[in-house]
Design a protein around this motif. Structure first.
Motif, PDB file in Angstrom:
ATOM      1  N   ASP A 218       0.828  -1.200   0.000  1.00 55.43           N
ATOM      2  CA  ASP A 218       0.000   0.000   0.000  1.00 55.43           C
ATOM      3  C   ASP A 218       0.871   1.263   0.000  1.00 55.43           C
ATOM      4  N   LEU A 219       1.922   1.268   0.826  1.00 55.27           N
ATOM      5  CA  LEU A 219       2.836   2.406   0.870  1.00 55.27           C
ATOM      6  C   LEU A 219       3.468   2.643  -0.493  1.00 55.27           C
ATOM      7  N   TYR A 220       3.872   1.584  -1.154  1.00 55.06           N
ATOM      8  CA  TYR A 220       4.507   1.711  -2.479  1.00 55.06           C
ATOM      9  C   TYR A 220       3.544   2.353  -3.480  1.00 55.06           C
ATOM     10  N   HIS A 221       2.323   1.881  -3.523  1.00 53.30           N
ATOM     11  CA  HIS A 221       1.370   2.445  -4.480  1.00 53.30           C
ATOM     12  C   HIS A 221       1.017   3.887  -4.140  1.00 53.30           C
ATOM     13  N   ARG A 222       0.910   4.206  -2.846  1.00 50.05           N
ATOM     14  CA  ARG A 222       0.636   5.585  -2.463  1.00 50.05           C
ATOM     15  C   ARG A 222       1.809   6.487  -2.823  1.00 50.05           C
ATOM     16  N   ALA A 223       3.031   5.981  -2.621  1.00 52.87           N
ATOM     17  CA  ALA A 223       4.211   6.773  -2.972  1.00 52.87           C
ATOM     18  C   ALA A 223       4.286   7.005  -4.481  1.00 52.87           C
ATOM     19  N   LEU A 224       3.993   5.972  -5.274  1.00 50.52           N
ATOM     20  CA  LEU A 224       3.980   6.140  -6.731  1.00 50.52           C
ATOM     21  C   LEU A 224       2.996   7.225  -7.141  1.00 50.52           C
ATOM     22  N   ALA A 225       1.811   7.195  -6.537  1.00 49.71           N
ATOM     23  CA  ALA A 225       0.785   8.183  -6.889  1.00 49.71           C
ATOM     24  C   ALA A 225       1.223   9.594  -6.503  1.00 49.71           C
ATOM     25  N   GLN A 226       1.762   9.747  -5.303  1.00 55.10           N
ATOM     26  CA  GLN A 226       2.172  11.072  -4.840  1.00 55.10           C
ATOM     27  C   GLN A 226       3.342  11.625  -5.651  1.00 55.10           C
ATOM     28  N   LEU A 227       4.201  10.722  -6.117  1.00 55.16           N
ATOM     29  CA  LEU A 227       5.355  11.131  -6.914  1.00 55.16           C
ATOM     30  C   LEU A 227       5.031  11.219  -8.403  1.00 55.16           C
ATOM     31  N   GLU A 228       3.760  10.973  -8.736  1.00 56.73           N
ATOM     32  CA  GLU A 228       3.283  11.032 -10.129  1.00 56.73           C
ATOM     33  C   GLU A 228       4.052  10.077 -11.031  1.00 56.73           C
ATOM     34  N   GLN A 229       4.336   8.890 -10.470  1.00 56.07           N
ATOM     35  CA  GLN A 229       4.953   7.820 -11.246  1.00 56.07           C
ATOM     36  C   GLN A 229       3.848   6.922 -11.806  1.00 56.07           C
ATOM     37  N   PRO A 230       4.113   6.216 -12.892  1.00 55.77           N
ATOM     38  CA  PRO A 230       3.116   5.280 -13.421  1.00 55.77           C
ATOM     39  C   PRO A 230       2.922   4.096 -12.485  1.00 55.77           C
ATOM     40  N   THR A 231       1.813   3.390 -12.638  1.00 53.50           N
ATOM     41  CA  THR A 231       1.583   2.172 -11.869  1.00 53.50           C
ATOM     42  C   THR A 231       2.625   1.129 -12.263  1.00 53.50           C
ATOM     43  N   LEU A 232       3.244   0.510 -11.266  1.00 52.36           N
ATOM     44  CA  LEU A 232       4.322  -0.450 -11.508  1.00 52.36           C
ATOM     45  C   LEU A 232       4.033  -1.744 -10.772  1.00 52.36           C
TER      46      LEU A 232
END
Length: 350
Positions: A218-232
């Protein structure tokens, strides 16, 4: 790596544990390495998606130069992706890591992957002249440089622990880039770092209930979203062992697992393991040991619980004879993988 969980990627990992022969004597290191190549050949034939080889610099593991072993495997396989589990980036040089994997990618026809990590052992640091006081700083600095090199453009970079680069172009270039993951063992800072650089995540879950890692996903996906990275994608790496029956798998693995665990325990101050703890880790923890059906059920449950896109089973734990490892690889590809996909199709990830 699609989002359809019925086609989840299923891989195998090995550290090249020094095995024993049927007579109980240690297998010579050259033969262990040749045996790993044979195990990988079989994995490719039975449909395994990824084969990962660890890097260690100690006498209980035979593989210290995984890229060389992977190149040999690449020449004898056709379809599965090949990578490290892990590349100890802190005690390597990012330029050489890029060069070696770009070369492996060419040899394998675009199948190379890197899994970066700090390593669970520290022998490589004094061996290559690095100060363990810089354990964190070395990884942070080098992952930043490798991130730039993977763009395959000239790099200008400066750090505190490595000489700078000025408009440095590194070769060979690849046909389509090198998929690069970051392997973590449960540090929130490491999870966020992977997201910051836009690298897919591998969770090394080697003990305890897999569900306890859900907050990290969950932390990883939230960090990706906040950093405007694509879903990985997120992958799991966990140990296991497969034989025809639950009883046979446990009886074969137990003495070798104890040998491995107790040796590491003596180095790290752990108490010796017991058969009860071993059985408990199989029943409730992160040891995927048993018949194909037992292992498939447990893998599917973990994939659903964590919502991951790949599962890599470390099929070696201690000096298990090569012939048993070949059986485990064959059963994984021919029975476990189809059953996992069948289970996920019947009950997809929520």
């Amino acid at each position: 790596m699609g989002e359809d969980q019925t086609v989840v990627q299923l891989g195998l990992d090995t550290f090249g544990d020094r095995t024993i022969g049927t007579d109980g004597t240690p297998t010579p290191y050259p033969q262990v390495i040749r045996d790993v190549v044979a195990e990988a050949e079989l994995a490719d034939r039975v449909g395994v998606d990824f084969f990962g080889v660890g890097e260690h610099h100690r006498d209980d593991y035979a593989i210290s130069a995984p890229e060389v072993v992977l190149a040999a495997i690449a020449s004898r396989t056709e379809r599965m992706h090949l990578g490290t589990a892990v590349t100890v980036l802190s005690s390597d040089d990012p330029v050489r890591v890029y060069e070696k994997f770009a070369t492996l990618d060419a040899v394998s026809g675009g199948r190379a992957e890197i899994i970066l990590g700090r390593g669970s052992f520290t022998e490589s640091f004094p061996l290559f002249g690095f100060d363990l006081q810089h354990y964190e700083a070395l990884f942070e600095e080098k992952i930043g440089l490798l991130h730039e090199l993977l763009k395959e453009d000239p790099v200008t970079w400066q750090g505190a622990l490595r000489p700078p680069l000025q408009d440095a172009d590194v070769f060979p270039k690849t046909a389509g880039g090198i998929r690069t993951w970051v392997g973590v063992g449960g540090s929130p800072e490491s999870v966020v770092r992977a997201a910051r650089y836009g690298f897919p995540l591998v969770l090394a879950i080697i003990g305890g209930q897999p569900a306890r890692f859900a907050p990290y996903v969950d932390l990883y996906h939230r960090a990706l979203a906040q950093l405007e990275q694509p879903t990985l994608p997120v992958a799991v790496h966990s140990p296991g062992f497969i034989q025809e029956t639950d009883e046979l798998a446990r009886e074969i693995l137990w003495p070798h697992y104890k040998t491995m665990y107790d040796r590491i325990g003596r180095e790290r101050g752990w108490p010796e393991t017991t058969r009860d703890r071993f059985e408990s880790e199989i029943e409730e923890g992160s040891l995927y040991v048993g018949s194909p059906e037992t292992v498939a059920q447990k893998m599917a449950d973990t994939i659903r619980t964590l919502g991951v896109q790949r599962f890599d089973l470390k099929y070696t734990s201690g000096p298990v004879p090569h012939e048993h490892l070949m059986t485990a690889v064959e059963l994984y590809g021919t029975q476990v993988m189809p059953r996992v996909r069948e289970l996920l199709a019947a009950q997809p990830v929520p």
